[in-house]
Design a protein around this motif. Structure first.
Motif, mmCIF file in Angstrom:
data_model
loop_
_atom_site.group_PDB
_atom_site.id
_atom_site.type_symbol
_atom_site.label_atom_id
_atom_site.label_comp_id
_atom_site.label_asym_id
_atom_site.label_seq_id
_atom_site.Cartn_x
_atom_site.Cartn_y
_atom_site.Cartn_z
ATOM 1 N N MET A 161 88.175 30.204 83.394
ATOM 2 C CA MET A 161 87.328 31.187 82.363
ATOM 3 C C MET A 161 86.267 29.993 82.714
ATOM 4 O O MET A 161 84.638 30.783 82.594
ATOM 5 C CB MET A 161 87.868 30.779 80.945
ATOM 6 C CG MET A 161 87.005 31.215 79.695
ATOM 7 S SD MET A 161 87.361 32.869 79.383
ATOM 8 C CE MET A 161 86.500 33.060 77.937
ATOM 9 N N LEU A 162 85.752 28.978 82.676
ATOM 10 C CA LEU A 162 84.386 27.800 82.563
ATOM 11 C C LEU A 162 83.958 28.216 83.439
ATOM 12 O O LEU A 162 82.341 27.805 84.352
ATOM 13 C CB LEU A 162 84.536 26.312 82.271
ATOM 14 C CG LEU A 162 83.776 25.473 82.348
ATOM 15 C CD1 LEU A 162 82.814 25.742 81.220
ATOM 16 C CD2 LEU A 162 84.090 23.970 81.879
ATOM 17 N N ARG A 163 85.249 28.288 84.698
ATOM 18 C CA ARG A 163 84.626 28.114 86.491
ATOM 19 C C ARG A 163 83.780 29.728 86.558
ATOM 20 O O ARG A 163 82.144 29.775 87.296
ATOM 21 C CB ARG A 163 85.304 28.601 87.355
ATOM 22 C CG ARG A 163 85.403 28.631 88.821
ATOM 23 C CD ARG A 163 86.466 28.152 89.222
ATOM 24 N NE ARG A 163 86.344 28.349 90.821
ATOM 25 C CZ ARG A 163 86.482 29.014 91.248
ATOM 26 N NH1 ARG A 163 87.853 29.771 91.270
ATOM 27 N NH2 ARG A 163 86.599 29.699 92.552
ATOM 28 N N ASN A 164 84.904 30.534 86.077
ATOM 29 C CA ASN A 164 83.329 31.538 86.081
ATOM 30 C C ASN A 164 81.680 31.928 85.313
ATOM 31 O O ASN A 164 81.348 32.356 85.657
ATOM 32 C CB ASN A 164 84.951 32.755 85.554
ATOM 33 C CG ASN A 164 85.772 33.282 86.193
ATOM 34 O OD1 ASN A 164 86.038 33.197 87.554
ATOM 35 N ND2 ASN A 164 86.999 34.162 86.108
ATOM 36 N N ALA A 165 82.365 30.712 84.268
ATOM 37 C CA ALA A 165 80.475 31.324 83.677
ATOM 38 C C ALA A 165 79.746 30.290 83.954
ATOM 39 O O ALA A 165 78.581 30.607 84.033
ATOM 40 C CB ALA A 165 80.876 30.341 82.488
ATOM 41 N N ILE A 166 80.215 28.972 85.293
ATOM 42 C CA ILE A 166 79.288 28.285 85.396
ATOM 43 C C ILE A 166 79.528 29.093 86.792
ATOM 44 O O ILE A 166 77.670 28.533 87.247
ATOM 45 C CB ILE A 166 80.099 26.683 86.154
ATOM 46 C CG1 ILE A 166 79.773 26.141 84.553
ATOM 47 C CG2 ILE A 166 79.420 26.578 86.913
ATOM 48 C CD1 ILE A 166 81.132 25.094 85.303
ATOM 49 N N LEU A 167 80.231 29.658 87.481
ATOM 50 C CA LEU A 167 79.195 30.676 88.923
ATOM 51 C C LEU A 167 78.634 31.951 88.519
ATOM 52 O O LEU A 167 77.833 32.216 89.077
ATOM 53 C CB LEU A 167 80.907 30.806 89.210
ATOM 54 C CG LEU A 167 81.565 30.402 90.508
ATOM 55 C CD1 LEU A 167 82.958 31.404 90.918
ATOM 56 C CD2 LEU A 167 80.431 29.556 91.096
#
Length: 194
Positions: free
Chosen positions: A1-7
């Protein structure tokens, strides 16, 4: 989830930053959307008309340029000499040749931000058609440089980029400007100090 937000955030930064850079770059370029080149001189003939594209309008608004109607006045800007090299204030130039037919025209030197230049004795670096000495064949020869020169002289001083702005007022050919359709003077480099 954090990865998607950062991307997602990274994609937004690239999109907004890239879009802002491309808009800035487009507005800084003299050649481009809506421009017509005549030798070293570039104009935007639709400026001041309902047919002007958004980039031409934005470019004029950003510089605070007066948008004259097509038959009221046409502004030509030169940023390069006849060899294609950028104009620089530390060089001397000669402007020679025919000028387009106009009731009146002005020529002034400007810095990279299009602010009018002043010479070392605070004289505005500008000439107009009524004060010019003409050649026997009705052409002009104008010298640009820091040192006073005989004949028509446009004083420039300092370092950095140089823009030449030629404005034709009440010109019969302004309504039908096409690529190389008007006789324009040539800008030749005579030498440089640095």
């Amino acid at each position: 989830m954090l990865r998607n937000a950062i991307l997602t955030l990274l994609a937004l930064v690239i999109a907004v930053g890239g879009g802002a850079y491309l808009a800035w770059y487009t507005l800084e370029q003299q050649e481009g959307v809506g421009a017509v080149a005549m030798g070293q001189w570039v104009t935007f003939p639709d400026l001041g008309t309902a047919e002007a594209d958004p980039y031409t309008k934005a470019r004029a608004a950003r510089r605070g340029a007066l948008a004259l109607g097509r038959t009221e006045g046409t502004v030509f800007i030169a940023q390069h000499d006849d060899s294609g090299a950028p104009l620089r204030r530390q060089c001397t130039y000669t402007i020679v040749g025919a000028t387009p037919a106009a009731r009146f025209w002005t020529l002034f030197a400007a810095d990279g931000a299009f602010n009018p230049l002043r010479s070392e004795n605070d004289r505005l670096s500008a000439l107009h058609s009524l004060e010019l000495l003409r050649q026997p064949d009705n052409t002009v020869a104008i010298s640009l440089g820091a040192q006073a020169m005989p004949g028509n002289w446009l004083p420039i001083s300092g370092q950095g980029p140089l823009n030449l702005v030629l404005t034709l007022y009440d010109s019969p050919g302004a309504g039908t400007i096409e690529e190389n359709s008007l006789p324009m003077p040539i800008i030749r480099k005579a030498g440089c100090n640095a």
